[in-house]
Design a protein around this motif. Structure first.
Motif, PDB file in Angstrom:
ATOM      1  N   ARG A  58      -1.261  -4.139   7.871  1.00 28.90           N
ATOM      2  CA  ARG A  58      -2.123  -3.211   7.142  1.00 28.90           C
ATOM      3  C   ARG A  58      -2.557  -2.026   8.002  1.00 28.90           C
ATOM      4  NH1 ARG A  58      -4.127  -5.028   2.353  1.00 28.90           N
ATOM      5  NH2 ARG A  58      -5.996  -3.751   2.507  1.00 28.90           N
ATOM      6  N   GLY A  59      -2.727  -2.235   9.281  1.00 29.88           N
ATOM      7  CA  GLY A  59      -3.191  -1.181  10.173  1.00 29.88           C
ATOM      8  C   GLY A  59      -2.181  -0.079  10.414  1.00 29.88           C
ATOM      9  N   ASN A  60      -0.919  -0.346  10.108  1.00 30.10           N
ATOM     10  CA  ASN A  60       0.120   0.654  10.344  1.00 30.10           C
ATOM     11  C   ASN A  60       0.764   1.175   9.066  1.00 30.10           C
ATOM     12  OD1 ASN A  60      -0.171   0.616  13.103  1.00 30.10           O
ATOM     13  ND2 ASN A  60       1.349  -0.962  13.413  1.00 30.10           N
ATOM     14  N   CYS A  61       0.122   0.935   7.930  1.00 30.58           N
ATOM     15  CA  CYS A  61       0.683   1.380   6.650  1.00 30.58           C
ATOM     16  C   CYS A  61       0.210   2.793   6.323  1.00 30.58           C
ATOM     17  CB  CYS A  61       0.266   0.432   5.528  1.00 30.58           C
ATOM     18  SG  CYS A  61       1.028  -1.181   5.692  1.00 30.58           S
ATOM     19  N   VAL A  62       1.114   3.570   5.766  1.00 30.70           N
ATOM     20  CA  VAL A  62       0.807   4.952   5.405  1.00 30.70           C
ATOM     21  C   VAL A  62       1.319   5.196   3.993  1.00 30.70           C
ATOM     22  CG1 VAL A  62       1.299   7.362   5.946  1.00 30.70           C
ATOM     23  CG2 VAL A  62       1.024   5.723   7.790  1.00 30.70           C
ATOM     24  N   ALA A  63       0.524   5.910   3.212  1.00 33.06           N
ATOM     25  CA  ALA A  63       0.948   6.304   1.870  1.00 33.06           C
ATOM     26  C   ALA A  63       0.592   7.768   1.662  1.00 33.06           C
ATOM     27  CB  ALA A  63       0.264   5.440   0.818  1.00 33.06           C
ATOM     28  N   ARG A  64       1.370   8.410   0.803  1.00 32.64           N
ATOM     29  CA  ARG A  64       1.119   9.808   0.448  1.00 32.64           C
ATOM     30  C   ARG A  64       1.182   9.937  -1.070  1.00 32.64           C
ATOM     31  NH1 ARG A  64       2.609  13.602   4.914  1.00 32.64           N
ATOM     32  NH2 ARG A  64       3.313  12.326   6.631  1.00 32.64           N
ATOM     33  N   ASN A  65       0.457  10.905  -1.587  1.00 31.66           N
ATOM     34  CA  ASN A  65       0.541  11.186  -3.014  1.00 31.66           C
ATOM     35  C   ASN A  65       1.701  12.138  -3.295  1.00 31.66           C
ATOM     36  OD1 ASN A  65      -0.377  13.758  -2.369  1.00 31.66           O
ATOM     37  ND2 ASN A  65      -2.455  13.398  -3.094  1.00 31.66           N
ATOM     38  N   GLU A  66       1.818  12.578  -4.559  1.00 31.45           N
ATOM     39  CA  GLU A  66       2.933  13.436  -4.948  1.00 31.45           C
ATOM     40  C   GLU A  66       2.971  14.749  -4.175  1.00 31.45           C
ATOM     41  OE1 GLU A  66       0.661  12.254  -7.163  1.00 31.45           O
ATOM     42  OE2 GLU A  66       1.804  10.672  -8.102  1.00 31.45           O
ATOM     43  N   GLU A  67       1.807  15.245  -3.756  1.00 35.71           N
ATOM     44  CA  GLU A  67       1.738  16.503  -2.998  1.00 35.71           C
ATOM     45  C   GLU A  67       1.987  16.311  -1.512  1.00 35.71           C
ATOM     46  OE1 GLU A  67      -1.074  15.696  -5.119  1.00 35.71           O
ATOM     47  OE2 GLU A  67       0.040  16.653  -6.730  1.00 35.71           O
ATOM     48  N   GLY A  68       2.112  15.046  -1.072  1.00 40.49           N
ATOM     49  CA  GLY A  68       2.356  14.774   0.334  1.00 40.49           C
ATOM     50  C   GLY A  68       1.097  14.526   1.149  1.00 40.49           C
ATOM     51  N   THR A  69      -0.064  14.505   0.475  1.00 39.22           N
ATOM     52  CA  THR A  69      -1.326  14.258   1.162  1.00 39.22           C
ATOM     53  C   THR A  69      -1.480  12.768   1.452  1.00 39.22           C
ATOM     54  OG1 THR A  69      -2.310  16.093  -0.068  1.00 39.22           O
ATOM     55  CG2 THR A  69      -3.830  14.564   1.009  1.00 39.22           C
ATOM     56  N   PHE A  70      -1.945  12.447   2.661  1.00 42.66           N
ATOM     57  CA  PHE A  70      -2.158  11.047   3.028  1.00 42.66           C
ATOM     58  C   PHE A  70      -3.233  10.423   2.148  1.00 42.66           C
ATOM     59  CE2 PHE A  70      -0.252  12.447   7.058  1.00 42.66           C
ATOM     60  CZ  PHE A  70       0.662  11.435   7.234  1.00 42.66           C
ATOM     61  N   ILE A  71      -3.001   9.166   1.785  1.00 42.96           N
ATOM     62  CA  ILE A  71      -3.984   8.384   1.038  1.00 42.96           C
ATOM     63  C   ILE A  71      -4.586   7.375   2.003  1.00 42.96           C
ATOM     64  CG2 ILE A  71      -4.324   6.757  -0.846  1.00 42.96           C
ATOM     65  CD1 ILE A  71      -1.817   7.992  -2.150  1.00 42.96           C
ATOM     66  N   LEU A  73      -6.342   4.013   3.111  1.00 42.64           N
ATOM     67  CA  LEU A  73      -6.389   2.649   2.605  1.00 42.64           C
ATOM     68  C   LEU A  73      -7.782   2.310   2.089  1.00 42.64           C
ATOM     69  CD1 LEU A  73      -4.620   0.164   2.178  1.00 42.64           C
ATOM     70  CD2 LEU A  73      -5.178  -0.561   4.479  1.00 42.64           C
ATOM     71  N   SER A  74      -8.805   2.927   2.667  1.00 44.88           N
ATOM     72  CA  SER A  74     -10.179   2.682   2.214  1.00 44.88           C
ATOM     73  C   SER A  74     -10.445   3.319   0.842  1.00 44.88           C
ATOM     74  CB  SER A  74     -11.184   3.208   3.235  1.00 44.88           C
ATOM     75  OG  SER A  74     -11.004   4.598   3.434  1.00 44.88           O
ATOM     76  N   ASP A  75      -9.666   4.356   0.483  1.00 42.76           N
ATOM     77  CA  ASP A  75      -9.823   4.990  -0.827  1.00 42.76           C
ATOM     78  C   ASP A  75      -9.036   4.257  -1.909  1.00 42.76           C
ATOM     79  OD1 ASP A  75     -11.438   6.941   0.288  1.00 42.76           O
ATOM     80  OD2 ASP A  75      -9.797   8.392   0.529  1.00 42.76           O
ATOM     81  N   PHE A  76      -7.885   3.738  -1.549  1.00 38.13           N
ATOM     82  CA  PHE A  76      -7.039   3.008  -2.494  1.00 38.13           C
ATOM     83  C   PHE A  76      -6.220   1.984  -1.726  1.00 38.13           C
ATOM     84  CE2 PHE A  76      -2.902   2.572  -4.694  1.00 38.13           C
ATOM     85  CZ  PHE A  76      -3.368   1.932  -5.828  1.00 38.13           C
ATOM     86  N   ASP A  77      -6.383   0.718  -2.076  1.00 36.84           N
ATOM     87  CA  ASP A  77      -5.671  -0.351  -1.365  1.00 36.84           C
ATOM     88  C   ASP A  77      -4.226  -0.441  -1.849  1.00 36.84           C
ATOM     89  OD1 ASP A  77      -4.867  -2.538   0.076  1.00 36.84           O
ATOM     90  OD2 ASP A  77      -6.186  -3.965  -0.934  1.00 36.84           O
ATOM     91  N   PHE A  78      -3.414   0.518  -1.424  1.00 33.74           N
ATOM     92  CA  PHE A  78      -2.007   0.564  -1.837  1.00 33.74           C
ATOM     93  C   PHE A  78      -1.204  -0.600  -1.289  1.00 33.74           C
ATOM     94  CE2 PHE A  78      -2.710   3.372   1.778  1.00 33.74           C
ATOM     95  CZ  PHE A  78      -1.803   2.897   2.712  1.00 33.74           C
ATOM     96  N   VAL A  79      -1.636  -1.197  -0.193  1.00 32.02           N
ATOM     97  CA  VAL A  79      -0.900  -2.314   0.404  1.00 32.02           C
ATOM     98  C   VAL A  79      -0.887  -3.519  -0.535  1.00 32.02           C
ATOM     99  CG1 VAL A  79      -0.797  -3.918   2.356  1.00 32.02           C
ATOM    100  CG2 VAL A  79      -1.353  -1.533   2.751  1.00 32.02           C
ATOM    101  N   SER A  80      -1.983  -3.715  -1.283  1.00 33.86           N
ATOM    102  CA  SER A  80      -2.053  -4.875  -2.174  1.00 33.86           C
ATOM    103  C   SER A  80      -1.109  -4.754  -3.370  1.00 33.86           C
ATOM    104  CB  SER A  80      -3.486  -5.095  -2.655  1.00 33.86           C
ATOM    105  OG  SER A  80      -3.890  -4.020  -3.480  1.00 33.86           O
ATOM    106  N   ALA A  81      -0.465  -3.618  -3.536  1.00 31.28           N
ATOM    107  CA  ALA A  81       0.516  -3.444  -4.614  1.00 31.28           C
ATOM    108  C   ALA A  81       1.867  -4.051  -4.250  1.00 31.28           C
ATOM    109  CB  ALA A  81       0.682  -1.962  -4.936  1.00 31.28           C
ATOM    110  N   PHE A  82       2.006  -4.523  -3.016  1.00 33.22           N
ATOM    111  CA  PHE A  82       3.295  -5.022  -2.537  1.00 33.22           C
ATOM    112  C   PHE A  82       3.175  -6.431  -1.977  1.00 33.22           C
ATOM    113  CE2 PHE A  82       3.083  -0.447  -1.978  1.00 33.22           C
ATOM    114  CZ  PHE A  82       4.174  -0.039  -2.723  1.00 33.22           C
ATOM    115  N   ASP A  83       4.296  -7.141  -2.015  1.00 38.44           N
ATOM    116  CA  ASP A  83       4.384  -8.469  -1.410  1.00 38.44           C
ATOM    117  C   ASP A  83       5.629  -8.506  -0.553  1.00 38.44           C
ATOM    118  OD1 ASP A  83       3.699 -11.357  -1.126  1.00 38.44           O
ATOM    119  OD2 ASP A  83       5.667 -11.577  -2.073  1.00 38.44           O
TER     120      ASP A  83
END
Length: 95
Positions: A58-71, A73-83
């Motif tokens: 979890r500490g090394n996960c990165v996500a971006r929105n459609e515009e390329g802006t970083f999301i 993890l504290s704003d949206f737990d995107f990691v929990s969308a995956f297994d």
């Protein structure tokens, strides 16, 4: 004085690090169906009888929105969308 002969066998203690296969940037569309396998992680370990386990760091996960802006993890737990299956290395969408 008594004596004994003792044979000692040293088991391999993972002295050769595993080597990961290619880890590309993965793009997942918002409407990707739950249960879809999106990647297969593969690692090779040259140790004798290796046991490899996979997990999401979890500490090394990165996500971006459609515009390329970083999301954050504290704003949206995107990691929990995956297994990530710890044995098979299959990465799936779960929510």
């Amino acid at each position: 004085m008594n004596s004994a002969t003792v044979n000692i066998t040293i088991m391999d203690v993972n002295n050769k690090p595993p080597v990961l296969g290619d880890l590309p940037t993965i793009r997942v569309l918002e409407n990707t169906a739950v249960g879809t396998q999106i990647f297969q992680v593969y690692a090779a370990d040259l140790d004798e009888s290796p046991i490899i386990r996979y997990r999401i760091n979890r500490g090394n996960c990165v996500a971006r929105n459609e515009e390329g802006t970083f999301i954050k993890l504290s704003d949206f737990d995107f990691v929990s969308a995956f297994d990530l299956d710890p044995i098979e290395g299959t990465l799936k969408v779960i929510s």
